[in-house]
Design an enzyme around this catalytic site. Structure first.
Site, PDB file in Angstrom:
ATOM      1  N   GLN A   1       6.805  16.175   6.750  1.00 41.56           N
ATOM      2  CA  GLN A   1       8.254  16.303   6.646  1.00 41.56           C
ATOM      3  C   GLN A   1       8.859  16.449   8.044  1.00 41.56           C
ATOM      4  O   GLN A   1       8.307  17.144   8.898  1.00 41.56           O
ATOM      5  CB  GLN A   1       8.619  17.518   5.795  1.00 41.56           C
ATOM      6  CG  GLN A   1       8.177  17.421   4.348  1.00 41.56           C
ATOM      7  CD  GLN A   1       8.991  16.420   3.541  1.00 41.56           C
ATOM      8  OE1 GLN A   1       9.953  15.823   4.018  1.00 41.56           O
ATOM      9  NE2 GLN A   1       8.590  16.217   2.294  1.00 41.56           N
TER      10      GLN A   1
ATOM     11  N   CYS B   1      26.165   3.917  15.960  1.00 43.57           N
ATOM     12  CA  CYS B   1      24.786   4.145  15.530  1.00 43.57           C
ATOM     13  C   CYS B   1      24.693   4.283  14.017  1.00 43.57           C
ATOM     14  O   CYS B   1      25.540   4.922  13.391  1.00 43.57           O
ATOM     15  CB  CYS B   1      24.232   5.398  16.215  1.00 43.57           C
ATOM     16  SG  CYS B   1      22.553   5.819  15.725  1.00 43.57           S
TER      17      CYS B   1
ATOM     18  N   CYS C   1      12.724  12.733  -2.174  1.00 36.08           N
ATOM     19  CA  CYS C   1      13.727  12.449  -1.137  1.00 36.08           C
ATOM     20  C   CYS C   1      14.685  11.355  -1.593  1.00 36.08           C
ATOM     21  O   CYS C   1      15.565  10.947  -0.840  1.00 36.08           O
ATOM     22  CB  CYS C   1      13.038  12.036   0.166  1.00 36.08           C
ATOM     23  SG  CYS C   1      12.050  10.529   0.027  1.00 36.08           S
TER      24      CYS C   1
ATOM     25  N   GLU D   1      -4.670  11.305  -3.481  1.00 36.18           N
ATOM     26  CA  GLU D   1      -3.967  10.404  -2.569  1.00 36.18           C
ATOM     27  C   GLU D   1      -4.755   9.101  -2.486  1.00 36.18           C
ATOM     28  O   GLU D   1      -5.983   9.113  -2.453  1.00 36.18           O
ATOM     29  CB  GLU D   1      -3.859  11.049  -1.184  1.00 36.18           C
ATOM     30  CG  GLU D   1      -3.291  10.168  -0.096  1.00 36.18           C
ATOM     31  CD  GLU D   1      -1.855   9.748  -0.362  1.00 36.18           C
ATOM     32  OE1 GLU D   1      -1.628   8.527  -0.477  1.00 36.18           O
ATOM     33  OE2 GLU D   1      -0.981  10.629  -0.471  1.00 36.18           O
TER      34      GLU D   1
ATOM     35  N   CYS E   1      19.285  11.652  21.240  1.00 38.22           N
ATOM     36  CA  CYS E   1      19.623  11.765  19.821  1.00 38.22           C
ATOM     37  C   CYS E   1      19.863  13.236  19.512  1.00 38.22           C
ATOM     38  O   CYS E   1      18.992  14.079  19.754  1.00 38.22           O
ATOM     39  CB  CYS E   1      18.495  11.217  18.961  1.00 38.22           C
ATOM     40  SG  CYS E   1      18.737  11.487  17.187  1.00 38.22           S
TER      41      CYS E   1
ATOM     42  N   CYS F   1      27.962  13.744  18.786  1.00 39.80           N
ATOM     43  CA  CYS F   1      27.226  12.574  19.282  1.00 39.80           C
ATOM     44  C   CYS F   1      28.195  11.500  19.762  1.00 39.80           C
ATOM     45  O   CYS F   1      29.026  11.015  18.983  1.00 39.80           O
ATOM     46  CB  CYS F   1      26.335  12.009  18.180  1.00 39.80           C
ATOM     47  SG  CYS F   1      25.465  10.509  18.656  1.00 39.80           S
TER      48      CYS F   1
END
Length: 450
Positions: free
Chosen positions: A280, A77, A404, A330, A159, A71
């Site tokens: 995800q 970045c 995560c 939920e 990206c 990149c």
């Protein structure tokens, strides 16, 4: 040691986020873009009493594990922070991060840590991109990501960890906005219309585009161009966010074109993914993660299972294929509506979706009979202690904790250890290649009372 000064440093190792670790004048220095065994020149950016942060300005003695970043924007970045590392080193750092977190937070020296589940595609894997727009110094419309620890926009052309079709679409949006002279939103004085875009893509590379503005705007001409030039764009939404904030998305979505949702396939089941759905960002690694979680749970047709924080039901409905009954819980009504649509889409009858706070709803389920296993996949902040307390009171035999954020996961797991649970095994998963983030799955079992 002085802030702003450049020092010659020997990098002794890595911290849990992949920063190089050195020592200078009795102070530990965390050095970005530096590898173990290297000698670098590094500029001190933040200085504290016992530690400092620095950025590599020149590598004097290069490690064999260093790679040339694919990149061109890597230096500025703030999106990816491990593009300078060979993948094998990245995976070792992530395994060590999980091991160290369990040791320091849960006080576990010896536990079963499985090898990290690697990502097959370390570039081009992201299926969701949120891209802010801005102006460069010549007043040209640009897009990109923010510089690390700042809100200065780094202009990019593409990206590297995003789908290449998505990169092409965002560039097309940039050209349209520029040609039509749509003013870009200014965070300083809150003027302008166009904030940026969100793009999702599925396994077939079909895309959903969300145009983010501060007020209604007529994009009918833009849609005509999309229809002819970008057949992979299946859905377009307008998201209106007029709040004086740097948060890009609001809750207001207006459907402009095509389908209202994308269809994604996960382990053979179909899922309608809306603009606001959580999914995800790495499809292939997500499937591997689910399979590993199901292996740990040892699911069978006699089990009753809870999937807490179930979102659109991607874990819940895949559990349903293997158990007697599963309950998905939920608190977000839109997510539950989405989950029920996915249940119908797949013709599944042994799953029940419940809208409410997890700690309240699992109490009610205790009256339905024995719950054999509960899955957690909470937000980054982890679980509320009130929820964990109810789980412990219910004495659910097995817990599968997917996270995560290893720090909040270990905090919660440490609490469960104090409530008579023990860690059986942990597996790290690389969902976010070339970044320091790592996903993990932990299996906990209720200790047998003597």
């Amino acid at each position: 040691m002085e802030e702003g000064k450049v020092y010659k440093l020997y990098i002794e190792g890595y911290d849990i986020n992949g920063l190089g670790v050195a020592k200078q004048d009795g102070i530990i220095v965390f050095v970005s873009r530096a590898l173990q065994g290297e000698v670098v020149l590094a500029k001190i950016t933040n200085l504290h009493k016992k530690y400092a942060f620095a950025i590599t300005t020149k590598v004097l003695d290069c490690s064999m594990d260093r790679m040339i970043s694919p990149c061109p924007y890597y230096e500025g970045c703030g999106g990816c922070d491990l593009l300078h590392l060979q993948y094998k080193v990245e995976c070792k750092i992530k395994e060590d991060k999980v091991r160290t977190s369990f040791k320091k937070i849960c006080h576990l020296e010896n536990f079963k840590l499985n090898p990290i589940i690697k990502n097959k595609h370390i570039l081009g894997y992201r299926n969701k991109v949120l891209m802010p727009f801005g102006y460069d110094s010549d007043d040209n419309v640009v897009y990109g990501f923010y510089e690390k620890l700042s809100h200065d926009l780094i202009s990019i052309d593409k990206c590297e960890i995003s789908n290449h079709y998505v990169n092409d679409l965002i560039e097309f949006v940039r050209r349209f906005v520029s040609v039509m002279h749509i003013r870009i939103y200014n965070e300083q004085d809150y003027t302008g219309i166009f904030r940026g875009v969100m793009v999702r893509n599925n396994y077939k590379n079909e895309m959903m585009l969300v145009l983010i503005t501060t007020q209604p705007y007529d994009f009918s001409r833009f849609i005509e161009y999309i229809e002819s030039d970008f057949p992979l764009v299946q859905s377009i939404y307008l998201n209106i966010n007029d709040k004086q904030t740097n948060v890009m998305l609001s809750d207001t979505y207006i459907h402009l074109y095509g389908k209202e949702s994308l269809t994604e396939t996960i382990l053979g089941l179909k899922f309608n993914v809306s603009a606001a759905s959580f999914m995800q960002v790495n499809h292939d690694a997500c499937e591997k993660m689910y399979l590993e979680a199901f292996r740990m749970a040892e699911l069978n047709e006699h089990m009753n299972v809870i999937d807490a924080f179930c979102g659109m039901g991607s874990i819940t409905l895949n559990i349903a294929k293997q158990v007697q009954h599963v309950y998905g819980i939920e608190i977000v009504p839109e997510a539950i509506a989405n989950a029920n649509l996915n249940k119908e889409l797949n013709g599944i009858s042994n799953a029940t979706f419940i809208c409410g706070a997890c700690e309240d709803e699992i109490k009610k389920l205790s009256h339905q009979g024995q719950i054999d296993c509960i899955f957690f996949d909470p937000p980054r902040k982890g679980c509320e202690e009130s929820f964990l307390s109810v789980v412990a009171e219910m004495k659910i035999p097995k817990i599968i904790y997917i996270s995560c954020n290893i720090a909040t996961a270990c905090r919660d797991i440490n609490y469960l250890i104090s409530k008579n649970y023990e860690v059986k095994e942990v597996t790290p998963i690389d969902l976010f290649s070339k970044t320091s983030h790592v996903e993990s799955i932990c299996q906990l079992s209720l200790r047998t009372e003597v």
